[in-house]
Design a protein around this motif. Structure first.
Motif, PDB file in Angstrom:
ATOM      1  N   VAL A 256       4.719   2.589  -0.355  1.00 37.95           N
ATOM      2  CA  VAL A 256       4.127   1.879   0.867  1.00 37.95           C
ATOM      3  C   VAL A 256       3.200   0.612  -0.127  1.00 37.95           C
ATOM      4  CG1 VAL A 256       1.880   1.826   2.269  1.00 37.95           C
ATOM      5  CG2 VAL A 256       3.020   3.582   2.149  1.00 37.95           C
ATOM      6  N   GLN A 257       2.519   0.633  -1.473  1.00 36.77           N
ATOM      7  CA  GLN A 257       3.226  -0.109  -1.909  1.00 36.77           C
ATOM      8  C   GLN A 257       4.053  -1.510  -2.058  1.00 36.77           C
ATOM      9  OE1 GLN A 257       2.723   0.465  -6.004  1.00 36.77           O
ATOM     10  NE2 GLN A 257       0.714  -1.677  -6.294  1.00 36.77           N
ATOM     11  N   VAL A 258       5.028  -0.952  -1.884  1.00 30.88           N
ATOM     12  CA  VAL A 258       6.177  -1.888  -2.444  1.00 30.88           C
ATOM     13  C   VAL A 258       6.423  -2.705  -0.911  1.00 30.88           C
ATOM     14  CG1 VAL A 258       8.688  -1.705  -2.721  1.00 30.88           C
ATOM     15  CG2 VAL A 258       7.036  -0.566  -4.632  1.00 30.88           C
ATOM     16  N   ILE A 259       6.423  -1.581   0.176  1.00 27.27           N
ATOM     17  CA  ILE A 259       7.155  -1.725   1.236  1.00 27.27           C
ATOM     18  C   ILE A 259       5.515  -3.511   1.308  1.00 27.27           C
ATOM     19  CG2 ILE A 259       7.357  -1.912   3.925  1.00 27.27           C
ATOM     20  CD1 ILE A 259       8.596   0.862   2.785  1.00 27.27           C
ATOM     21  N   GLY A 260       4.613  -2.793   1.733  1.00 28.74           N
ATOM     22  CA  GLY A 260       3.520  -3.171   1.973  1.00 28.74           C
ATOM     23  C   GLY A 260       3.278  -4.952   1.473  1.00 28.74           C
ATOM     24  N   LEU A 261       3.941  -5.252  -0.017  1.00 28.42           N
ATOM     25  CA  LEU A 261       3.681  -6.174  -1.154  1.00 28.42           C
ATOM     26  C   LEU A 261       5.121  -7.035  -0.347  1.00 28.42           C
ATOM     27  CD1 LEU A 261       3.100  -5.036  -4.836  1.00 28.42           C
ATOM     28  CD2 LEU A 261       1.859  -6.379  -2.998  1.00 28.42           C
ATOM     29  N   PHE A 262       6.113  -6.028   0.083  1.00 28.52           N
ATOM     30  CA  PHE A 262       7.125  -7.298   0.739  1.00 28.52           C
ATOM     31  C   PHE A 262       7.015  -7.306   1.977  1.00 28.52           C
ATOM     32  CE2 PHE A 262      10.951  -7.235   3.241  1.00 28.52           C
ATOM     33  CZ  PHE A 262      12.301  -8.021   2.897  1.00 28.52           C
ATOM     34  N   SER A 263       5.940  -6.940   2.752  1.00 29.29           N
ATOM     35  CA  SER A 263       5.775  -7.456   4.196  1.00 29.29           C
ATOM     36  C   SER A 263       5.040  -8.988   4.063  1.00 29.29           C
ATOM     37  CB  SER A 263       5.027  -6.733   4.769  1.00 29.29           C
ATOM     38  OG  SER A 263       6.149  -5.447   4.608  1.00 29.29           O
ATOM     39  N   GLY A 264       3.978  -9.070   2.885  1.00 31.24           N
ATOM     40  CA  GLY A 264       3.111  -9.747   2.185  1.00 31.24           C
ATOM     41  C   GLY A 264       3.466 -11.035   2.286  1.00 31.24           C
ATOM     42  N   GLN A 265       4.885 -10.666   1.511  1.00 26.64           N
ATOM     43  CA  GLN A 265       5.750 -11.627   0.719  1.00 26.64           C
ATOM     44  C   GLN A 265       5.763 -13.137   2.205  1.00 26.64           C
ATOM     45  OE1 GLN A 265       9.173 -11.876  -1.641  1.00 26.64           O
ATOM     46  NE2 GLN A 265       7.955 -10.102  -3.169  1.00 26.64           N
ATOM     47  N   MET A 266       6.971 -11.628   3.708  1.00 28.51           N
ATOM     48  CA  MET A 266       6.995 -12.273   4.877  1.00 28.51           C
ATOM     49  C   MET A 266       5.877 -12.751   5.348  1.00 28.51           C
ATOM     50  SD  MET A 266      10.040 -11.170   5.475  1.00 28.51           S
ATOM     51  CE  MET A 266       9.934 -10.376   7.418  1.00 28.51           C
ATOM     52  N   VAL A 267       4.930 -11.769   5.236  1.00 31.52           N
ATOM     53  CA  VAL A 267       3.257 -13.150   6.110  1.00 31.52           C
ATOM     54  C   VAL A 267       3.715 -14.605   5.961  1.00 31.52           C
ATOM     55  CG1 VAL A 267       1.306 -13.087   6.647  1.00 31.52           C
ATOM     56  CG2 VAL A 267       2.415 -11.540   7.067  1.00 31.52           C
ATOM     57  N   LEU A 268       3.500 -14.665   4.545  1.00 28.26           N
ATOM     58  CA  LEU A 268       3.113 -15.819   3.144  1.00 28.26           C
ATOM     59  C   LEU A 268       4.375 -17.341   3.638  1.00 28.26           C
ATOM     60  CD1 LEU A 268       1.592 -14.384  -0.205  1.00 28.26           C
ATOM     61  CD2 LEU A 268       0.288 -15.715   1.784  1.00 28.26           C
ATOM     62  N   SER A 269       5.562 -16.312   3.322  1.00 33.47           N
ATOM     63  CA  SER A 269       6.599 -17.105   3.971  1.00 33.47           C
ATOM     64  C   SER A 269       6.895 -17.899   5.067  1.00 33.47           C
ATOM     65  CB  SER A 269       8.360 -16.719   3.696  1.00 33.47           C
ATOM     66  OG  SER A 269       9.049 -17.267   4.037  1.00 33.47           O
ATOM     67  N   SER A 270       5.896 -16.888   6.275  1.00 34.53           N
ATOM     68  CA  SER A 270       6.119 -17.183   7.944  1.00 34.53           C
ATOM     69  C   SER A 270       5.267 -18.720   7.909  1.00 34.53           C
ATOM     70  CB  SER A 270       6.265 -16.244   8.348  1.00 34.53           C
ATOM     71  OG  SER A 270       6.185 -16.841   9.919  1.00 34.53           O
ATOM     72  N   LEU A 271       3.944 -17.690   7.224  1.00 37.83           N
ATOM     73  CA  LEU A 271       2.533 -19.415   7.406  1.00 37.83           C
ATOM     74  C   LEU A 271       2.979 -20.377   7.174  1.00 37.83           C
ATOM     75  CD1 LEU A 271      -0.882 -16.899   6.862  1.00 37.83           C
ATOM     76  CD2 LEU A 271       0.365 -17.463   8.661  1.00 37.83           C
ATOM     77  N   ALA A 272       3.460 -20.810   5.376  1.00 34.96           N
ATOM     78  CA  ALA A 272       3.803 -21.864   4.600  1.00 34.96           C
ATOM     79  C   ALA A 272       5.151 -22.782   5.259  1.00 34.96           C
ATOM     80  CB  ALA A 272       4.294 -21.073   3.191  1.00 34.96           C
ATOM     81  N   TRP A 273       5.779 -21.772   6.044  1.00 30.85           N
ATOM     82  CA  TRP A 273       7.126 -22.461   6.662  1.00 30.85           C
ATOM     83  C   TRP A 273       7.012 -23.262   7.324  1.00 30.85           C
ATOM     84  CZ3 TRP A 273      10.459 -20.672  11.224  1.00 30.85           C
ATOM     85  CH2 TRP A 273      11.655 -21.620  10.878  1.00 30.85           C
ATOM     86  N   ASN A 274       6.087 -22.440   8.014  1.00 35.52           N
ATOM     87  CA  ASN A 274       5.613 -23.377   9.695  1.00 35.52           C
ATOM     88  C   ASN A 274       4.463 -24.512   9.782  1.00 35.52           C
ATOM     89  OD1 ASN A 274       6.939 -21.508  12.203  1.00 35.52           O
ATOM     90  ND2 ASN A 274       5.978 -19.962  11.144  1.00 35.52           N
ATOM     91  N   ARG A 275       3.382 -24.236   8.204  1.00 35.78           N
ATOM     92  CA  ARG A 275       2.994 -25.126   7.926  1.00 35.78           C
ATOM     93  C   ARG A 275       3.879 -26.552   7.575  1.00 35.78           C
ATOM     94  NH1 ARG A 275       0.746 -26.712   2.604  1.00 35.78           N
ATOM     95  NH2 ARG A 275      -1.642 -28.058   3.602  1.00 35.78           N
TER      96      ARG A 275
END
Length: 371
Positions: A256-275
């Motif tokens: 769960v920790q590893v997948i959570g960290l990867f999912s966090g990258q996805m969220v941050l990447s999406s927010l920054a990319w759209n920004r």
């Protein structure tokens, strides 16, 4: 398994090599196209650019007049900010395929009952089915699940294509704040969540192995080592009595920790990319009060091209394509473990470069600084 592992590896390696070469080739053509032909995003009445320092008129050719591939399927015809930041697979492969499908079925012109939002909702259903298949222990079922997720990403491209065609918009655009923008984003989010849940359940039921405990493997007789390698499900209490080394299972908490960290990258990447898409669009495409020559010069600069090129690699769609490839090759856990920290480094570097470039471009188009 859908075919022998060694054969699958060879085919996938060859396919990956071809795709990489193709994308590099298309990126090169895109850079040359931007610098040698007119750009319709600046809405110039004639195909000329006025050099503000020398006041000489530089005549540029129209790309549509020289290309052999029709612009309705050619991803190089209408460069925009978003087009420079969309991942390679969506831009160079799925984009033209969406155009071909639209031409064949007449989705944009004839099937008016099929709205872009309906297409978005449909790929959420496909994602749920694909997520269910990802939980299967059978590799063939998981590969079918990945095919469904690629269909989902294709439909994600299709809904945007249909929306642009019906509004007669040339090239990729982000219409921030519109209903379609939010529906598309929410449906994408639900699809990604479904994929992550499927991976969690698969790894929970089939936990990866790590390290050895007990007697060092190098000290074991060959016949015992062979038994260990062939018996993946040996438990600790059985091996403790005879002192055999064994691989331990990764805990569910660690999964769960590893997948959570990867999912966090996805969220941050999406927010920054759209920004940054929104910021670049506002400075270079939407702000007509800024000097058109300066905006065009900034858009054509190699700095801007390579800075946006970083987002082609670290945007959320690229993450999903890489994860899909890892699952298809049965390397899900090694991939997640390799990028769950390192991916943040790439993301921070890309965001830092973009932040610097935003300020640099703003100074150039507004106050006369240099790009």
């Amino acid at each position: 398994m859908m075919w022998p592992s060694s054969q699958a590896s060879k085919i996938l390696t060859l396919l990956l090599f071809v795709v990489v070469v193709y994308c590099i080739y298309m990126d090169t053509l895109l850079f040359l196209r931007i610098n040698n032909f007119t750009l319709d995003i600046f809405e110039q009445a004639v195909n000329t650019t006025q050099d503000s320092s020398t006041h000489n008129t530089i005549v540029q050719r129209n790309y549509e007049d020289v290309t052999l591939i029709p612009c309705n399927i050619n991803p190089l015809c209408h460069p925009t900010v978003k087009a420079l930041m969309v991942d390679h697979i969506n831009h160079y492969i799925y984009g033209p395929l969406c155009s071909l499908l639209d031409m064949a079925l007449g989705i944009s012109e004839k099937m008016l009952f099929l709205t872009p939002n309906m297409i978005s909702f449909s790929h959420v259903f496909i994602a749920v089915v694909g997520a269910k298949l990802l939980t299967c222990q059978n590799l063939a079922a998981r590969r079918i699940g990945i095919v469904l997720f690629q269909i989902r990403m294709f439909l994600d491209d299709l809904d945007g294509h249909v929306a642009r065609e019906r509004k007669h918009i040339k090239g990729e655009r982000s219409e921030v704040g519109t209903m379609g923008y939010w529906v598309d984003g929410i449906c994408d989010l639900l699809g990604v969540i479904a994929m992550m849940i499927g991976i969690v359940f698969y790894l929970k039921n089939n936990p990866p192995r790590r390290g050895y405990k007990g007697t060092p493997v190098s000290t074991l007789p060959y016949h015992q080592l062979k038994e260990i390698n062939s018996a993946e499900d040996i438990e600790k209490d059985h091996t403790a009595e005879i002192g055999i080394s064994y691989k331990t299972k990764v805990s569910f908490q660690r999964i769960v920790q590893v997948i959570g960290l990867f999912s966090g990258q996805m969220v941050l990447s999406s927010l920054a990319w759209n920004r940054y898409i929104d910021m670049y669009q506002n400075m270079l495409e939407n702000c007509v009060e800024y000097d058109v020559f300066r905006r065009e010069t900034a858009f054509k600069s190699s700095k801007f091209f390579f800075a946006t090129g970083f987002w082609r690699i670290v945007n959320p769609h690229s993450y999903l394509h890489l994860l899909s490839l890892a699952i298809f090759c049965d390397k899900t856990w090694p991939f997640l473990k390799a990028v769950h920290y390192s991916g943040y480094i790439s993301l921070v570097i890309t965001a830092g470069v973009s932040e610097y470039l935003v300020e640099n471009i703003r100074a150039y188009v507004m106050a006369g600084g240099g790009v």
